[in-house]
Design a protein around this motif. Sequence first.
Motif, short mmCIF file in Angstrom:
data_model
loop_
_atom_site.label_atom_id
_atom_site.label_comp_id
_atom_site.label_asym_id
_atom_site.label_seq_id
_atom_site.Cartn_x
_atom_site.Cartn_y
_atom_site.Cartn_z
N THR A 649 0.83 -1.21 0.00
CA THR A 649 0.00 0.00 0.00
C THR A 649 0.86 1.26 0.00
N GLU A 650 2.13 1.11 0.44
CA GLU A 650 3.04 2.26 0.39
C GLU A 650 3.49 2.55 -1.03
N SER A 652 2.01 1.30 -3.95
CA SER A 652 0.97 1.31 -4.98
C SER A 652 -0.20 2.17 -4.53
N LYS A 653 -0.29 3.34 -5.17
CA LYS A 653 -1.39 4.26 -4.90
C LYS A 653 -2.72 3.58 -5.25
N ASN A 654 -2.73 2.89 -6.39
CA ASN A 654 -3.96 2.23 -6.85
C ASN A 654 -4.49 1.24 -5.81
N LEU A 655 -3.58 0.49 -5.24
CA LEU A 655 -3.97 -0.52 -4.25
C LEU A 655 -4.54 0.17 -3.01
N LYS A 656 -3.86 1.23 -2.56
CA LYS A 656 -4.30 1.95 -1.37
C LYS A 656 -5.71 2.52 -1.59
N GLU A 657 -5.90 3.14 -2.73
CA GLU A 657 -7.21 3.74 -3.03
C GLU A 657 -8.30 2.68 -3.12
N PHE A 658 -7.96 1.59 -3.78
CA PHE A 658 -8.92 0.49 -3.90
C PHE A 658 -9.40 0.03 -2.52
N GLU A 673 -0.02 -7.40 4.91
CA GLU A 673 0.68 -6.82 3.76
C GLU A 673 1.98 -7.56 3.50
N PRO A 674 2.00 -8.43 2.49
CA PRO A 674 3.26 -9.12 2.17
C PRO A 674 4.24 -8.15 1.54
N LYS A 675 5.50 -8.31 1.92
CA LYS A 675 6.51 -7.40 1.40
C LYS A 675 7.38 -8.05 0.33
N VAL A 723 3.61 -18.48 -7.41
CA VAL A 723 3.97 -17.19 -6.81
C VAL A 723 3.74 -17.29 -5.30
N ILE A 724 4.76 -16.91 -4.55
CA ILE A 724 4.69 -16.93 -3.09
C ILE A 724 4.76 -15.49 -2.61
N SER A 725 3.84 -15.10 -1.75
CA SER A 725 3.94 -13.77 -1.15
C SER A 725 4.15 -13.96 0.34
N SER A 726 5.00 -13.10 0.91
CA SER A 726 5.34 -13.31 2.31
C SER A 726 5.75 -12.01 2.98
N GLN A 727 5.56 -11.96 4.28
CA GLN A 727 6.07 -10.80 5.02
C GLN A 727 7.54 -10.98 5.36
N LYS A 728 8.00 -12.24 5.18
CA LYS A 728 9.39 -12.54 5.52
C LYS A 728 10.15 -12.92 4.25
N GLU A 729 11.43 -12.74 4.29
CA GLU A 729 12.24 -13.08 3.13
C GLU A 729 12.39 -14.60 3.01
N LEU A 730 12.25 -15.07 1.79
CA LEU A 730 12.41 -16.51 1.51
C LEU A 730 13.89 -16.80 1.33
N VAL A 731 14.41 -17.80 2.06
CA VAL A 731 15.85 -18.08 1.93
C VAL A 731 16.16 -19.49 1.41
N GLY A 732 15.15 -20.36 1.39
CA GLY A 732 15.45 -21.72 0.92
C GLY A 732 14.22 -22.46 0.45
#
Length: 770
Positions: A649-650, A652-658, A673-675, A723-732
């Motif tokens: 949301t930081e 993508s303006k479109n996402l925030k507005e939506f 919010e996955p980063k 596709v994997i979305s996550s709040q944490k970094e994928l390392v393995g």
Amino acid sequence: MNRVKYYAASVLFLFGAVLMAQEEDAKPEREPGHYNQSRFKQLYEEFSTPNNYRSASGAPGPDYYQQQADYVISVELDDKNAKISGEETITYHNNSPDDLEFLWVQLDQNVRAKDSKSPLRDGNGVNIAYTAGNFAETYMTEPFDGGFNIEWVKDASGKPLSYTINQTMMRVNIPQALKSGDQLSFSIKWWYNIPDHTISRARSGYEYFPEDGNRAYVIAQFFPRMAVYSDVEGWQNHQFWGSGEFALPFGNYDVSITVPADHILDGTGELQNRDEVFSKEMMKRYKEAKKSYDKPVIIVTQEEAEAAEKGFSTEKKTWKFKATNVRDYAFATSRKFIWDMQAVNIGGKDIMAVSLYPKEGNPLWEDMSTKAVVQTLQTYSKHTFTYPYHKAISVHAKNQGMEYPMICWNYGRPNEDGTYSDRVKFGMISVIIHEVGHNFFPMIVNSDERQWGWMDEGLDTFMQYLAEQEFGKNNPSVIAPNEKYPSQRGNPADIVPYMAGDQSYISPIMSNPENVYQLGPNAYGKPATALNILRETVMGEELFDHAFKTYAQRWMFKHPTPEDFFRTMEDASAVDLDWFWRSWFYTTDYVDIGVKGVKKYYVSNKPTKQMEKYMADRNITEADLPPLVYLAEEDSEDYMPELKGKSPTETSKNLKEFMMDNMTEAERSNVKEPKYFYEITFDKPGGVPMPLIVEYTYADGTKENVTYPPEIWRKNDAEVKRVISSQKELVGIVVDPKLETADIDTTNNAWPKKEEKSDFDKFKDNIKGK
Ligand SMILES: [Zn+2]
């Protein structure tokens, strides 16, 4: 909420269009023929069409029938000359809708006739090595004369019937056709020379003990037996060449066996004259054994057997048995036999677990054999049906592993001083479980072994694995509590060397046992492993166990075909397994699934280069489209460092507005919010589709396990992306982390990739000329 749905649908539609454009731009590289949607095609061509005999569900159909053959047999053993002679009356019931113009009887001993074609059928040339016995037999002595000598065949009134012998089959010519629904009795008189099974590797014969001059006999295929006539084969007319085992109808047996009076004998069926053949002492011990549920009671001791070895009685005794609803008959007899028995209660029913062995089997056999019989009856009954016969006998016979109704021959001989290795001990327990287990498949679930070795061997080896593991848990004196029974077959990893081997020596499981190079892995190991994987990884234990039990109960005391098994497993579980049967049973493909690459993405408000091209091609601008969100790949020109690690949301303006327009405050506060976004490419160099089992590891050390269904491969057999979305970094990433799938090359199973190449990879590179 409706509006949210509307937007979601239109955005999905658009992304669908973008995705298609992407596929046109960059077709993934594939080896020719690798894109193969037919792996998920239903097996209509391979399966016979269901009909009134065999239903599409895999159950017997409304018109299912089977023939019945009843036998009254009387045989006599000539111990001095190692000959057997007998007379039998067969009553054959024609339950088929067809009139039969002739009857086919099997003469399996003719595989050892002087003019047998069996030794002439192989074209392999010189062997690497020969056993001394086999060498002497092949090159130094006259062929053993072990075929049946048929003295006469007569009808019920005693008139001779003509017959024609074609190798191991005999056509009995009857004056009028045997009408559908009718029965016919006829008699045969015969004799044959019993082979030394330790030399000829026969499934029946004797072992000679030079120290005391005795023989121990394990006798089977000793009488002319009716061939199977069925809706599938008509008369089963595949000869007995030696590898493809037996196809036999059920029937009732009345058998009298005359042997030297000092012999101990046991065989298929209920002993009718125990009072005549048992001593008073044996009777007393037998009554104790019937009440002994925790350990065997010795009926004939080693001391008594050793005394009997010296007797060589010229008196005779006749042992009389009756067996109901069995497909065969076999017996073991010797004056060397020690005998023990115990009771085991299964489903409220008492069954006797029995062992017969010469002193050469001790101390191992006295300690272990009956224990293994008990475990087999318990485990197999749990997974199929309560064992329907009253006893199961394990007989010690050197180098043997062979099964008959209620009785089987098993190897496992200690050294002369009584010591033995773990290999001998576990080999013996395993073979006993396996051969006793054959009571269930094929003695009761009566498949055609002559055509399909795997239907009994594969199912039995699969069950053997379960029984071995339970034997390990139930016998702390044999297997320490923290250890597992060392099963030779069933673990997925154990089949890898076979499946990764030279394809010119591998046949599909759906092959006749006479026509394959490696019968052990083909008919035992691979189907057993396939079923184990099906149970543990594809279906889960609950669905599998119910379906497997349904199959066993539907076909108990009947004649199933492969399709009946395949169909029932799907019918009782609602799991479409055509892809599984096709790959594992109809091809020689192997499993190899890996992780090929990982791309990182971040959320952006700026159209990607690909999106710009998409709009330019269609002459549209962002204003013509609903608000869009883009994922920018880290290693591309779309990437801007300020996107990394930010909330969507930081950036993508479109996402925030939506979200502001379409979600309540409460809904917004629940949003995660996955980063980090990853597109992971999994590839499948192997032909077999399997569930894609993945373990994801994140920077904080947490792990997530996801199993994608095998259908993930249905549209692209070579590679798929997630596709994997996550709040944490994928390392393995690890594919198949517990080695459940029999993946033949695990060097491509991890990201980041491990450095060292496997021998298999080096080999593959070599043949590709890299
Ligand atoms: Zn077997």
